[in-house]
Design an enzyme around this catalytic site. Sequence first.
Site, PDB file in Angstrom:
ATOM      1  N   GLY A  23       0.816  -1.213   0.000  1.00  0.00           N
ATOM      2  CA  GLY A  23       0.000   0.000   0.000  1.00  0.00           C
ATOM      3  C   GLY A  23       0.846   1.258   0.000  1.00  0.00           C
ATOM      4  N   ALA A  24       1.960   1.230  -0.738  1.00  0.00           N
ATOM      5  CA  ALA A  24       2.918   2.342  -0.702  1.00  0.00           C
ATOM      6  C   ALA A  24       2.590   3.449  -1.685  1.00  0.00           C
ATOM      7  CB  ALA A  24       4.331   1.811  -0.968  1.00  0.00           C
ATOM      8  N   ASN A  25       1.415   3.406  -2.300  1.00  0.00           N
ATOM      9  CA  ASN A  25       1.088   4.415  -3.301  1.00  0.00           C
ATOM     10  C   ASN A  25       0.489   5.680  -2.712  1.00  0.00           C
ATOM     11  OD1 ASN A  25      -1.173   2.229  -3.220  1.00  0.00           O
ATOM     12  ND2 ASN A  25      -2.218   4.131  -3.759  1.00  0.00           N
ATOM     13  N   GLY A  27      -0.766   7.881   1.314  1.00  0.00           N
ATOM     14  CA  GLY A  27      -0.902   7.927   2.763  1.00  0.00           C
ATOM     15  C   GLY A  27       0.301   7.442   3.541  1.00  0.00           C
ATOM     16  N   SER A 152      -4.335  -0.607  14.505  1.00  0.00           N
ATOM     17  CA  SER A 152      -5.159   0.593  14.643  1.00  0.00           C
ATOM     18  C   SER A 152      -5.726   0.692  16.046  1.00  0.00           C
ATOM     19  CB  SER A 152      -6.310   0.536  13.628  1.00  0.00           C
ATOM     20  OG  SER A 152      -7.302   1.501  13.910  1.00  0.00           O
ATOM     21  N   TYR A 178     -13.972  -4.001  10.571  1.00  0.00           N
ATOM     22  CA  TYR A 178     -12.668  -3.323  10.599  1.00  0.00           C
ATOM     23  C   TYR A 178     -11.947  -3.615  11.912  1.00  0.00           C
ATOM     24  CZ  TYR A 178      -9.127   0.328  10.558  1.00  0.00           C
ATOM     25  OH  TYR A 178      -7.928   0.998  10.609  1.00  0.00           O
TER      26      TYR A 178
END
Length: 303
Positions: A23-25, A27, A152, A178
């Site tokens: 998910g390095a694209n 945020g 989280s 979640y």
Amino acid sequence: MADGRWDEDDIPDQTGRVAVVTGANSGLGLETARQLAAHGATVVLAVRSLDRGAAAVEDIASSVPDARLELQQLDLASLSSVRAAAEAIGGAHPRIDLLVNNAGVMYTERQLTAEGFELQFGTNHLGHFALTGLLLDRIVGVDGSRVVTVASLGHWAPFAFDLDDVRAEDRYNRFAAYSRSKLANLMFTYELHRRLVAAGAPTAALAAHPGGSDTELARHVPFSDLMHSRLSALAQSAAMGALPTLRAATDPTAGGGQYYGPDRLFETRGHPIVVRSSRRSQDRGLQALLWARSEELTGVRPL
């Protein structure tokens, strides 16, 4: 860290290290990859969209001209994609120093992964469980190697931890789903840590959470536009939110089984310190049950 507050200036030289960041694209993942690259690491950006990944590579390169970056397609909601990505990454890199399990989805409407699992549990936990297991032979044995999984504050929510209804066929609550996925991230970390220690491996498993960060992750929250306008002033930047992950990934004093988060305002903002997780996340019986169930669902047996 002269003032006692750890930040990006405390990241030691990462030259020669290979880091994989999911998910390095955008945020938190983008900022994590940026700092690792800025400190010398070769960073594999594992992303679902290659177009967005290419934009992230451009973004990082604009601020880190000598960045060593690689792009790898990875859809954590598809175990076949996870296997293909692991094979490609493992084929290119006989040793991996750092795996950052960062990617995730949050508060989505009921959707299913390619294999029919509830999307949040399937992406946030099962996808990362499988990826870690498939890359572990490239990580274990590398001195100083680490697996860092992003959890989280949502793991504290008192929803039932149901491992039977992984397809959310009986009922679906986006907030409960979640919370379950983030609780699973912590349980996975603690169980992985214990297994690595038992195996005598030099690899450490750690977790981190960003507090309240202003990223696009919360776009599925009901009335998100209104919520964003009210809460964005209280949220810290993605760069600050990435610091707990970066400390867990690079601080020489960090140890396996530790959990990092912000130090102020009920862990919603600030600089990274070791924080505590819920009593339920530390339940060894539940951790072992989750591990066994995850092996069954993914067909991957990490250790």
